[in-house]
Design a protein around this motif. Structure first.
Motif, PDB file in Angstrom:
ATOM      1  N   ASP A  72      -0.631  -5.564 -17.932  1.00 14.77           N
ATOM      2  CA  ASP A  72      -1.637  -5.007 -18.833  1.00 14.77           C
ATOM      3  C   ASP A  72      -1.007  -3.977 -19.762  1.00 14.77           C
ATOM      4  O   ASP A  72       0.120  -3.527 -19.537  1.00 14.77           O
ATOM      5  N   ALA A  73      -1.792  -3.573 -20.743  1.00 11.98           N
ATOM      6  CA  ALA A  73      -1.263  -2.658 -21.762  1.00 11.98           C
ATOM      7  C   ALA A  73      -0.785  -1.339 -21.167  1.00 11.98           C
ATOM      8  O   ALA A  73       0.259  -0.828 -21.548  1.00 11.98           O
ATOM      9  N   GLU A  74      -1.528  -0.781 -20.220  1.00 11.27           N
ATOM     10  CA  GLU A  74      -1.120   0.505 -19.650  1.00 11.27           C
ATOM     11  C   GLU A  74      -1.053   0.411 -18.130  1.00 11.27           C
ATOM     12  O   GLU A  74      -1.930   0.886 -17.414  1.00 11.27           O
ATOM     13  N   PRO A  75      -0.016  -0.201 -17.623  1.00 10.84           N
ATOM     14  CA  PRO A  75       0.077  -0.375 -16.174  1.00 10.84           C
ATOM     15  C   PRO A  75       0.495   0.924 -15.470  1.00 10.84           C
ATOM     16  O   PRO A  75       1.008   1.838 -16.111  1.00 10.84           O
ATOM     17  N   ILE A  76       0.272   0.980 -14.157  1.00 11.47           N
ATOM     18  CA  ILE A  76       0.802   2.091 -13.356  1.00 11.47           C
ATOM     19  C   ILE A  76       2.256   1.748 -13.071  1.00 11.47           C
ATOM     20  O   ILE A  76       2.553   0.726 -12.439  1.00 11.47           O
ATOM     21  N   VAL A  77       3.163   2.597 -13.562  1.00 11.56           N
ATOM     22  CA  VAL A  77       4.592   2.308 -13.420  1.00 11.56           C
ATOM     23  C   VAL A  77       5.196   3.216 -12.353  1.00 11.56           C
ATOM     24  O   VAL A  77       5.075   4.438 -12.426  1.00 11.56           O
ATOM     25  N   HIS A  78       5.816   2.605 -11.372  1.00  9.48           N
ATOM     26  CA  HIS A  78       6.468   3.353 -10.292  1.00  9.48           C
ATOM     27  C   HIS A  78       7.975   3.207 -10.483  1.00  9.48           C
ATOM     28  O   HIS A  78       8.508   2.099 -10.415  1.00  9.48           O
ATOM     29  N   ARG A  79       8.653   4.324 -10.732  1.00  4.20           N
ATOM     30  CA  ARG A  79      10.097   4.278 -10.952  1.00  4.20           C
ATOM     31  C   ARG A  79      10.839   4.675  -9.688  1.00  4.20           C
ATOM     32  O   ARG A  79      10.491   5.663  -9.050  1.00  4.20           O
ATOM     33  N   ILE A  80      11.855   3.908  -9.349  1.00  2.00           N
ATOM     34  CA  ILE A  80      12.645   4.213  -8.143  1.00  2.00           C
ATOM     35  C   ILE A  80      14.078   4.508  -8.561  1.00  2.00           C
ATOM     36  O   ILE A  80      14.686   3.728  -9.298  1.00  2.00           O
ATOM     37  N   ASP A 127      20.353  -3.285 -17.356  1.00  2.00           N
ATOM     38  CA  ASP A 127      20.388  -2.492 -16.128  1.00  2.00           C
ATOM     39  C   ASP A 127      19.003  -2.116 -15.616  1.00  2.00           C
ATOM     40  O   ASP A 127      18.891  -1.269 -14.735  1.00  2.00           O
ATOM     41  N   GLN A 128      17.967  -2.698 -16.169  1.00  2.00           N
ATOM     42  CA  GLN A 128      16.637  -2.387 -15.665  1.00  2.00           C
ATOM     43  C   GLN A 128      16.055  -3.586 -14.895  1.00  2.00           C
ATOM     44  O   GLN A 128      15.987  -4.699 -15.419  1.00  2.00           O
ATOM     45  N   PHE A 129      15.695  -3.314 -13.656  1.00  2.00           N
ATOM     46  CA  PHE A 129      15.087  -4.333 -12.811  1.00  2.00           C
ATOM     47  C   PHE A 129      13.618  -3.986 -12.645  1.00  2.00           C
ATOM     48  O   PHE A 129      13.279  -2.811 -12.518  1.00  2.00           O
ATOM     49  N   TRP A 130      12.760  -4.983 -12.636  1.00  2.00           N
ATOM     50  CA  TRP A 130      11.339  -4.681 -12.551  1.00  2.00           C
ATOM     51  C   TRP A 130      10.595  -5.715 -11.718  1.00  2.00           C
ATOM     52  O   TRP A 130      11.031  -6.863 -11.563  1.00  2.00           O
ATOM     53  N   LEU A 131       9.478  -5.279 -11.174  1.00  2.00           N
ATOM     54  CA  LEU A 131       8.605  -6.154 -10.384  1.00  2.00           C
ATOM     55  C   LEU A 131       7.171  -5.884 -10.814  1.00  2.00           C
ATOM     56  O   LEU A 131       6.725  -4.738 -10.808  1.00  2.00           O
ATOM     57  N   VAL A 132       6.477  -6.921 -11.230  1.00  2.00           N
ATOM     58  CA  VAL A 132       5.059  -6.783 -11.562  1.00  2.00           C
ATOM     59  C   VAL A 132       4.306  -7.519 -10.461  1.00  2.00           C
ATOM     60  O   VAL A 132       4.304  -8.747 -10.404  1.00  2.00           O
ATOM     61  N   SER A 133       3.705  -6.741  -9.547  1.00  3.13           N
ATOM     62  CA  SER A 133       3.055  -7.379  -8.410  1.00  3.13           C
ATOM     63  C   SER A 133       1.599  -7.713  -8.719  1.00  3.13           C
ATOM     64  O   SER A 133       1.020  -8.612  -8.149  1.00  3.13           O
ATOM     65  N   GLU A 134       1.016  -6.942  -9.577  1.00  3.20           N
ATOM     66  CA  GLU A 134      -0.300  -7.280 -10.114  1.00  3.20           C
ATOM     67  C   GLU A 134      -0.229  -6.928 -11.590  1.00  3.20           C
ATOM     68  O   GLU A 134       0.672  -6.232 -12.012  1.00  3.20           O
ATOM     69  N   ARG A 135      -1.191  -7.366 -12.342  1.00  8.21           N
ATOM     70  CA  ARG A 135      -1.116  -7.144 -13.795  1.00  8.21           C
ATOM     71  C   ARG A 135      -1.009  -5.664 -14.136  1.00  8.21           C
ATOM     72  O   ARG A 135      -0.473  -5.283 -15.154  1.00  8.21           O
ATOM     73  N   GLN A 136      -1.560  -4.796 -13.253  1.00  8.31           N
ATOM     74  CA  GLN A 136      -1.561  -3.372 -13.608  1.00  8.31           C
ATOM     75  C   GLN A 136      -0.555  -2.539 -12.809  1.00  8.31           C
ATOM     76  O   GLN A 136      -0.546  -1.335 -12.908  1.00  8.31           O
ATOM     77  N   ARG A 137       0.283  -3.199 -11.993  1.00  3.99           N
ATOM     78  CA  ARG A 137       1.248  -2.431 -11.182  1.00  3.99           C
ATOM     79  C   ARG A 137       2.675  -2.887 -11.445  1.00  3.99           C
ATOM     80  O   ARG A 137       2.995  -4.065 -11.303  1.00  3.99           O
ATOM     81  N   VAL A 138       3.543  -1.932 -11.805  1.00  8.51           N
ATOM     82  CA  VAL A 138       4.935  -2.268 -12.129  1.00  8.51           C
ATOM     83  C   VAL A 138       5.867  -1.355 -11.332  1.00  8.51           C
ATOM     84  O   VAL A 138       5.611  -0.156 -11.219  1.00  8.51           O
ATOM     85  N   THR A 139       6.904  -1.924 -10.759  1.00  7.76           N
ATOM     86  CA  THR A 139       7.946  -1.114 -10.117  1.00  7.76           C
ATOM     87  C   THR A 139       9.234  -1.308 -10.905  1.00  7.76           C
ATOM     88  O   THR A 139       9.621  -2.439 -11.201  1.00  7.76           O
TER      89      THR A 139
END
Lengths: 324, 174
Positions: A313-321, A175-187
Motif C-alpha cells: 500500500d501507499a503508506e505501509p508500516i515499515v520495520h527496519r532491521i 543491498d536492500q532486502f525486503w519482505l512484504v507479508s501483507e499489503r501494509q506490512r514491510v520488513t
C-alpha cells in the motif's frame, strides 16, 4: 542421531549412539517434563552450563575448535590457490609479453575441463542484467503432507530478485532486502539473513527461501548467479548432454564436497547450449526435499518491480532491521 | 590472512563454550550441536566483514546461530514457541556475558557460586555428575542411593541452581 532434552527435542529418535551422555540427556528430559517450554529451556541451559564447566579441560572443546579452523583453512587455501595462480600468471605474462600471455590463456582454457568452461559460461550468463522469470516448485517429504502452490521468481542478474508466493512477496535490490507479508506490512534489512520470517512461518515456501540465504547475502541461492558461483567453488561438477523439451541442453550436475547441512547436496542446472541461459534448476537436499526452478517465457518488468513500494500500500508500516 | 585467521581463532576460543551452551540448551546434548557449532563459526568467518566491531561479538554470533537454529527447527519438528525460547536463552546468556571476568569460565563463577550454595547432598550429586563426569549409575553407587533418587536429586539441584542464577543475574521470573 538424537534429538532429546532441549526445547527442539524429538523423543522418537534413536539415542543409542551417544551412550555416555544418556544420563544427562535423560535427566534433562525429566527436567523438561511437565514444565513450560521456557522453564525447560532454562533447565537445559543450566545443564549445558554445568557441562561446559567440566568439559573445559577435556578434549571435546579443542576438537570442536580444531574442526572449525580446519574447515576454514580448507576454504581459505582454495581462495589462496586461486589468488596465487592469478598472480603467477600475471607476472609471467608481463615478463614474456603478449605472445606468452596468449599462450598461457590458451593453456589455461585448454586445461579447464569442459564442465568448468560451461559452468563459467553459465555463470556469466546469469550475471547479465536481463529479467528472467522462473516458477518455483518446492518438493517436500511426503510425511509433511504439504502441497504448496508454485511461487514465481523474477531475477535481474546479481542485483535484484523478487519472489512472489501466495500473498507474500520478498525481494532484493542491491543491498536492500525486503519482505512484504501483507499489503501494509514491510520488513527491510541490509541482509536477507536477518529478515525474520516468523510472521509467515506457516508458508513453507517462504521459510525455505530464508534458509537458502543462510550462508551470506553473497550466496543467496534464489539468485542463479550465486548458485553457479557456489557450484564453481564448493561442488564437484560434471557435464552431460541432454535434451529438454526437444532442445539440446547442457546439464551440469554438482555434488557438494563438504558435509554442510545448509547447502544442497546436489545442484542440477539445465542450460542452453548456445546462450547458456538456465532453463531449469534443481537444488536437492534430500531425495524428497528439493526446490526446482523452471524458466518461463521471456518477459521484462520495470525497475520499480524490484522495490518493495511496488508491492504494498501507499503508506505501509515499515520495520527496519539492522544486523546485530 | 594469517593475522585474520589468528584473530578469528582467538574469537572462536573465547566464545566456543558460550555458543555450545546456547546450542545445547536449544537442541539438547545431540550430535547436531557440533554440526551447528561448526556451521555458525564458518558463517561468522565468511561474514566477518559484516560484523560491527562496536557491538558484542557474542551477540552477533548468537544471531547467526539463532538463524541456523530456526532453519534447523523448520527442517525438524517445527515448534511455534522456538523463537520465544531462543529470545529467552539469549537474554540469559547476555546477562551471563555481562558478568565480571575476561573469559567465559570466569563469568561462570556465578554458576560455581550457586553450586556452592546448594545443600550438601544436592551439591554432592552435581559434583559427581558434572565435575567428576560420572554416569548416573556411578553417581548412585558413590552416594549409595538409587538411580531414581539420583535423577530426582539432580533435577532438583538444577532447579535450585536456576533459581539462584535468576536472582544473581537479576533475571526475574520466567
Amino acid at each position: 542421531m538424537i534429538m532429546q532434552s532441549g526445547p527442539f527435542s524429538d523423543d522418537r529418535r534413536d539415542h543409542t549412539s551417544r551412550h555416555a551422555n544418556n544420563d544427562r540427556i535423560d535427566a534433562g528430559k525429566r527436567d523438561a517434563t511437565d514444565v513450560d517450554p521456557l522453564r525447560a529451556a532454562e533447565l537445559s541451559l543450566v545443564d549445558a552450563l554445568l557441562s561446559s564447566l567440566s568439559e573445559s579441560t577435556g578434549g571435546q572443546r579443542e576438537r570442536r575448535i580444531d574442526n572449525v579452523m580446519a574447515a576454514i583453512d580448507v576454504s581459505s587455501r582454495r581462495q589462496r590457490i586461486t589468488a596465487r595462480t592469478i598472480r603467477s600468471v600475471t607476472v609471467i605474462a608481463v615478463a614474456a609479453g603478449l605472445l606468452l600471455a596468449v599462450s598461457l590463456f590458451w593453456i589455461h582454457t585448454g586445461r579447464k575441463s569442459l564442465a568448468d568452461e560451461v559452468l563459467f559460461a553459465v555463470h556469466q550468463a546469469t550475471t547479465q542484467p536481463i529479467d528472467r522469470v522462473y516458477t518455483i516448485h518446492r518438493i517436500l517429504p511426503a510425511s509433511t503432507g504439504s502441497q504448496l502452490p508454485h511461487g514465481t521468481l523474477y531475477l535481474r542478474g546479481q542485483k535484484g530478485f523478487v519472489v512472489t508466493w501466495s500473498d507474500v512477496v520478498l525481494g532484493r535490490w542491491e543491498d536492500q532486502f525486503w519482505l512484504v507479508s501483507e499489503r501494509q506490512r514491510v520488513t527491510l534489512a541490509d541482509d536477507f539473513f536477518w529478515i525474520d520470517t516468523d510472521s509467515v512461518t506457516d508458508r513453507l515456501g517462504i521459510e525455505i527461501l530464508q534458509e537458502l540465504s543462510l550462508q551470506s547475502k553473497h550466496v543467496s541461492l534464489v539468485q542463479l548467479a550465486s548458485v553457479a558461483g557456489l557450484m564453481q567453488h564448493d561442488y564437484d561438477v560434471s557435464l552431460n548432454a541432454e535434451t529438454l523439451n526437444g532442445l539440446p541442453v547442457d546439464l551440469l550436475v554438482g555434488h557438494l564436497r563438504s558435509q554442510s547441512k545448509t547447502l544442497p547436496r546436489t545442484i542440477r542446472l539445465w542450460a542452453s547450449v548456445d546462450t547458456h541461459v538456465v532453463y531449469r534448476t534443481e537444488l536437492r537436499w534430500e531425495p524428497d526435499n528439493a526446490i526446482c526452478l523452471e524458466l518461463l517465457p521471456e518477459q521484462s518488468v520495470s525497475m520499480d518491480w524490484y522495490q518493495f513500494a511496488d508491492h504494498c500500500d501507499a503508506e505501509p508500516i515499515v520495520h527496519r532491521i539492522s544486523s546485530p | 590472512m594469517p593475522d585474520a585467521r589468528k584473530l578469528f581463532e582467538a574469537l572462536v576460543r573465547e566464545h566456543a563454550d558460550m555458543l555450545v551452551a546456547y546450542l545445547t540448551a536449544a537442541l539438547g546434548n545431540v550430535p547436531e550441536v557440533d554440526d551447528l557449532f561448526q556451521e555458525a563459526m564458518i558463517v561468522a568467518w565468511r561474514r566477518l566483514d559484516d560484523y560491527d566491531q562496536t557491538r558484542p561479538f557474542s551477540a552477533w554470533l548468537r544471531g547467526i546461530a539463532r538463524n541456523l537454529l530456526l532453519a534447523h527447527s523448520r527442517r525438524q519438528s517445527r515448534q511455534p514457541h522456538i523463537p520465544l525460547v531462543l529470545d529467552h536463552l539469549e537474554n540469559h546468556l547476555d546477562r551471563l556475558n555481562r558478568q565480571k571476568g575476561d573469559s567465559w569460565q570466569e563469568k561462570l563463577e556465578v554458576l560455581q557460586d550457586c553450586v556452592g550454595r546448594l545443600p550438601g547432598h544436592y551439591r554432592d550429586v552435581v559434583h559427581q555428575k558434572y565435575f567428576h563426569q560420572q554416569a548416573l549409575v556411578q553417581v548412585s553407587e558413590t552416594l549409595s542411593i538409587s538411580v531414581d533418587a539420583t535423577k530426582k536429586r539432580l533435577q532438583r539441584a538444577r532447579s535450585m541452581i536456576l533459581d539462584c542464577l535468576k536472582v544473581k543475574l537479576n533475571l526475574g521470573e520466567a
